[in-house]
Structure formats: C-alpha cells, structure tokens
Write a protein that holds these residues in place. Structure first.
Motif, PDB file in Angstrom:
ATOM      1  N   ASP A  19       0.803  -1.220   0.000  1.00 30.65           N
ATOM      2  CA  ASP A  19       0.000   0.000   0.000  1.00 30.65           C
ATOM      3  C   ASP A  19       0.838   1.273   0.000  1.00 30.65           C
ATOM      4  OD1 ASP A  19      -2.510  -1.292  -0.053  1.00 30.65           O
ATOM      5  OD2 ASP A  19      -2.345  -1.729   2.088  1.00 30.65           O
ATOM      6  N   GLY A  20       2.096   1.146  -0.418  1.00 27.98           N
ATOM      7  CA  GLY A  20       2.897   2.344  -0.620  1.00 27.98           C
ATOM      8  C   GLY A  20       3.910   2.671   0.442  1.00 27.98           C
ATOM      9  N   ALA A  21       4.099   1.809   1.439  1.00 26.90           N
ATOM     10  CA  ALA A  21       5.116   2.085   2.448  1.00 26.90           C
ATOM     11  C   ALA A  21       6.508   1.970   1.834  1.00 26.90           C
ATOM     12  CB  ALA A  21       4.986   1.113   3.620  1.00 26.90           C
ATOM     13  N   LYS A  22       7.385   2.857   2.219  1.00 31.08           N
ATOM     14  CA  LYS A  22       8.785   2.784   1.809  1.00 31.08           C
ATOM     15  C   LYS A  22       9.427   1.630   2.568  1.00 31.08           C
ATOM     16  CE  LYS A  22      12.927   5.755   1.597  1.00 31.08           C
ATOM     17  NZ  LYS A  22      13.436   7.106   1.943  1.00 31.08           N
ATOM     18  N   SER A  23      10.025   0.693   1.841  1.00 32.14           N
ATOM     19  CA  SER A  23      10.490  -0.544   2.447  1.00 32.14           C
ATOM     20  C   SER A  23      11.928  -0.834   2.054  1.00 32.14           C
ATOM     21  CB  SER A  23       9.589  -1.707   2.012  1.00 32.14           C
ATOM     22  OG  SER A  23       8.238  -1.440   2.350  1.00 32.14           O
ATOM     23  N   LEU A  24      12.646  -1.470   2.950  1.00 35.25           N
ATOM     24  CA  LEU A  24      14.041  -1.821   2.720  1.00 35.25           C
ATOM     25  C   LEU A  24      14.141  -3.287   2.340  1.00 35.25           C
ATOM     26  CD1 LEU A  24      17.132  -1.324   2.908  1.00 35.25           C
ATOM     27  CD2 LEU A  24      16.940  -1.830   5.365  1.00 35.25           C
ATOM     28  N   ALA A  25      14.784  -3.553   1.214  1.00 37.04           N
ATOM     29  CA  ALA A  25      14.939  -4.929   0.744  1.00 37.04           C
ATOM     30  C   ALA A  25      16.386  -5.167   0.339  1.00 37.04           C
ATOM     31  CB  ALA A  25      14.011  -5.196  -0.429  1.00 37.04           C
ATOM     32  N   ILE A  26      16.825  -6.416   0.482  1.00 34.94           N
ATOM     33  CA  ILE A  26      18.190  -6.755   0.071  1.00 34.94           C
ATOM     34  C   ILE A  26      18.179  -7.933  -0.893  1.00 34.94           C
ATOM     35  CG2 ILE A  26      19.359  -5.856   2.116  1.00 34.94           C
ATOM     36  CD1 ILE A  26      19.495  -8.773   3.135  1.00 34.94           C
ATOM     37  N   ALA A 223      -4.755   3.502   8.884  1.00 36.98           N
ATOM     38  CA  ALA A 223      -3.950   2.735   7.928  1.00 36.98           C
ATOM     39  C   ALA A 223      -2.867   3.609   7.319  1.00 36.98           C
ATOM     40  CB  ALA A 223      -4.842   2.152   6.839  1.00 36.98           C
ATOM     41  N   LEU A 224      -3.220   4.837   6.934  1.00 40.07           N
ATOM     42  CA  LEU A 224      -2.230   5.744   6.351  1.00 40.07           C
ATOM     43  C   LEU A 224      -1.158   6.123   7.358  1.00 40.07           C
ATOM     44  CD1 LEU A 224      -4.540   8.108   4.249  1.00 40.07           C
ATOM     45  CD2 LEU A 224      -3.024   6.305   3.400  1.00 40.07           C
ATOM     46  N   GLY A 225      -1.571   6.296   8.614  1.00 42.73           N
ATOM     47  CA  GLY A 225      -0.602   6.612   9.658  1.00 42.73           C
ATOM     48  C   GLY A 225       0.431   5.513   9.829  1.00 42.73           C
ATOM     49  N   ASP A 226      -0.017   4.262   9.788  1.00 41.28           N
ATOM     50  CA  ASP A 226       0.915   3.133   9.915  1.00 41.28           C
ATOM     51  C   ASP A 226       1.864   3.063   8.729  1.00 41.28           C
ATOM     52  OD1 ASP A 226      -0.085   2.317  12.353  1.00 41.28           O
ATOM     53  OD2 ASP A 226      -1.534   0.926  11.474  1.00 41.28           O
ATOM     54  N   SER A 231       7.389   3.772   6.850  1.00 38.42           N
ATOM     55  CA  SER A 231       8.327   4.441   5.932  1.00 38.42           C
ATOM     56  C   SER A 231       9.426   5.152   6.713  1.00 38.42           C
ATOM     57  CB  SER A 231       7.576   5.443   5.047  1.00 38.42           C
ATOM     58  OG  SER A 231       6.652   4.788   4.192  1.00 38.42           O
ATOM     59  N   THR A 232       9.036   5.799   7.800  1.00 39.28           N
ATOM     60  CA  THR A 232      10.015   6.479   8.657  1.00 39.28           C
ATOM     61  C   THR A 232      10.972   5.473   9.288  1.00 39.28           C
ATOM     62  OG1 THR A 232       8.479   8.283   9.136  1.00 39.28           O
ATOM     63  CG2 THR A 232      10.308   7.962  10.673  1.00 39.28           C
ATOM     64  N   LEU A 233      10.424   4.360   9.752  1.00 41.30           N
ATOM     65  CA  LEU A 233      11.263   3.329  10.366  1.00 41.30           C
ATOM     66  C   LEU A 233      12.229   2.717   9.360  1.00 41.30           C
ATOM     67  CD1 LEU A 233       8.675   1.527  12.673  1.00 41.30           C
ATOM     68  CD2 LEU A 233      10.584   2.972  13.389  1.00 41.30           C
ATOM     69  N   SER A 234      11.849   2.657   8.089  1.00 41.89           N
ATOM     70  CA  SER A 234      12.761   2.145   7.057  1.00 41.89           C
ATOM     71  C   SER A 234      13.985   3.037   6.940  1.00 41.89           C
ATOM     72  CB  SER A 234      12.041   2.042   5.706  1.00 41.89           C
ATOM     73  OG  SER A 234      11.007   1.074   5.756  1.00 41.89           O
TER      74      SER A 234
END
Length: 327
Positions: A19-26, A223-226, A231-234
C-alpha cells in the motif's frame, strides 16, 4: 543463453509495502539461473533443478502453441506436476502477450529449446524461487518484468526489484508504479546481525489475503498513519549506528505490523527469552527472521532446534557490502 536473478529478503515494510510504504529490501547471495539451448525440434523441454543438482520438475510443451504434452514432479514440495506445469505455461503465455507489444512473438518458432533452471538455495528457504523465475523469463522474452509479475501473479514487486539489482534498495509503490532507490546499506555492526530459518515455508499469498481483510476493517487515517510510520522506520533502519539503535526500531516495527495483522511478534511466540531482538521478514510465520545478537546467537537458536543460521555477510552478496562513503 544464460540469465541469472538474485533472491530477496524484505527487511522492513512487510505487508504495508503493498500500500505504498517505503520498504528496505536486500538482494541475496543466493538466486536462480535459467539456461536456454536451441534444438531443431518444435518443443520446449523444461527441467528445474534444486541447489543440490536434483531435477524436481520436468515438462514438455509443443511449439508454437505451447501445449503441455507431459509433466513430472519429483519433490516433497507441495503441489502437483499438472499445477506447476500450468503455472509455468501461464507465465510463458503472458510473456508472449507482452512481447507482442514490442513487435516480437516470444516462443513463436518452428524450432525449440531445452531450458534448465538451477536454484542456489534450498526450495524451502523462501528467497524467491518464483520471483527469480519470472525475472529470468522476462529477460529471456525481453519484456517488462513487473508487468509479467502482475499479469501472471500478484504482489508488491519488491522481489522483482531485488532480482535485478545488486545492492540494497528502498522500494515503494507510487500510483501503483515501482519506485526503486539503490542505497549504500553497510551496517558497521553487520557481525551482530543473523538470519535464522524457521524450518517452514510461509505462503505469501495467504498472508497477503489476510492482510487485505484486516486493512478493509481499519479506518483510513489509521492505515495511512501506519504506512507513514513504517516508511520512517525504514529510513531509521538504514541510519542505525548500532545494534542497540536497531533493536528499538525492530520493536516498534513489530508492534505496528502486529497490530495490523493481529498476530503476535515472532519473538513473543518462539524466542521470548532471547537476549537480542528478532524481526519477521516477509509474510509472518515462516521463512527467515532477522536477529540482533553476538557470538552466542547461533548456539541459542540451535538449542531451540533452528539450525539454519547465516550471518549478514553470508546472506548478502559481497558486491553489496560497500565501503563507507561510496560505491
């Protein structure tokens, strides 16, 4: 012709990446290749091999119609020869449809091919046997790999982004389009990070379906807040200066996702007496988890019955562990 794709792990943003969260992947040290050899006969002869060199799936198709003529399944993995063959057939047909947009006609030939795929990781590790296959077929057919994924399956696409990138990435869907940012994620405390396999494979599609169900029941602003918080935590995950910093981020990340999908964090369920922190990666309940710890970490998890333990540098490709300050 030979094509190769990296495996993947999603370090942050599981579920909410959809749903658009900025995510960290390796992208991982492990992956899958696809080797294509031409033959005169109008057939596609397919063989899929494990990391130990055992053929676990075989199929033959008539060309150019791509009609299935035979299929054999030799594995303890769930499924049947017909189901796997039909799934493969669907991917190939979707690749053909996409190729026509570029003025070509994938596998529309009078001759044929022998194709072999080779995993470099055990099938139950969950590092992307499907995504690496799709990425390899897209490369072979010279089509858009995200379109092929979404036409043939579903998902956020972060695994496809990992398949084709050789460094850690931030992945985000904006207006349903993938945004990929390669990053220099080289934690100074890498020797305190471990990946532990939970001895079971998790079905990502079932996890996504459950997530969608719960998201529909939640207020939009919540939902948007989460999504914004994850995204911030990423960003904070990448900028962590120590394992202690990362522990705080992991606890908060697990708390948010737990509240969304209504499952207890993996540490609460399995490792409540562990001295570090433990974070689920991808769909909760299986595959790998990330643990912060020290030289005693492998002993702890082995005593619990979890024997597949890789440190950060074993999981991440050497080319991805970049020197500070540049690439």
């Amino acid at each position: 012709m030979r094509f190769y794709s990296n495996g993947k792990l999603l370090l942050t943003g599981e579920y909410v990446v959809l749903d658009g969260a900025k995510s960290l992947a390796i992208p991982t040290e492990f992956g899958q290749d696809l080797v294509v050899e031409p033959i005169k006969e109008p057939q596609l002869i397919w063989g899929s091999f494990t990391n130990e060199g055992t053929c676990w799936f075989e199929a033959s198709f008539d060309l150019p119609k791509l009609r299935l003529t035979s299929a054999t399944f030799n594995s303890d993995k769930e499924g049947s020869a017909e189901f796997i063959a039909e799934t493969l057939q669907n991917i190939l047909l979707e690749a053909r449809k996409l190729s026509r947009e570029f003025g070509t006609d994938f596998l529309q030939t009078e001759s044929g091919f022998v194709v072999k795929t080779n995993l470099t990781f055990p099938q139950n590790w969950g590092l992307g046997s499907s995504s690496t296959l799709i990425n390899n077929i897209a490369s072979w057919a010279n089509v858009n790999r995200f379109d092929l994924l979404w036409n043939a399956f579903s998902g956020s696409g972060y695994d496809i982004a990992c398949a084709q990138n050789n460094s850690p990435i931030f992945y985000q869907l904006e207006d349903k389009k993938p945004k990929i940012e390669t990053i220099d994620f080289n934690p100074s405390f890498a020797d305190e990070l471990f990946f532990i396999h939970l001895n079971q494979k998790q079905n990502s599609r079932e996890g996504i379906a459950q997530y969608r169900k719960y998201q529909k029941e939640r207020p939009l602003d919540s939902a948007l807040g989460d999504i914004n918080d994850i995204s911030t935590l990423s960003d904070e995950f990448v900028n962590a200066k120590s394992a202690n910093d990362l522990n705080k981020i992991i606890v908060e990340h697990e708390r948010i996702i737990s509240s969304i999908i209504k499952l207890d964090p993996v540490k609460n369920n399995l490792f409540s007496d562990y001295f570090g922190e433990v974070k689920s990666l991808g769909a909760w309940g299986g595959d790998f988890v990330l643990a912060t710890g020290n030289s005693d970490t492998p002993k702890y998890f082995k005593e619990k019955g979890f024997n597949t333990i890789l440190n950060y540098k074993e999981m991440v490709k050497p080319s991805q562990i970049l020197p500070k300050g540049g690439r």
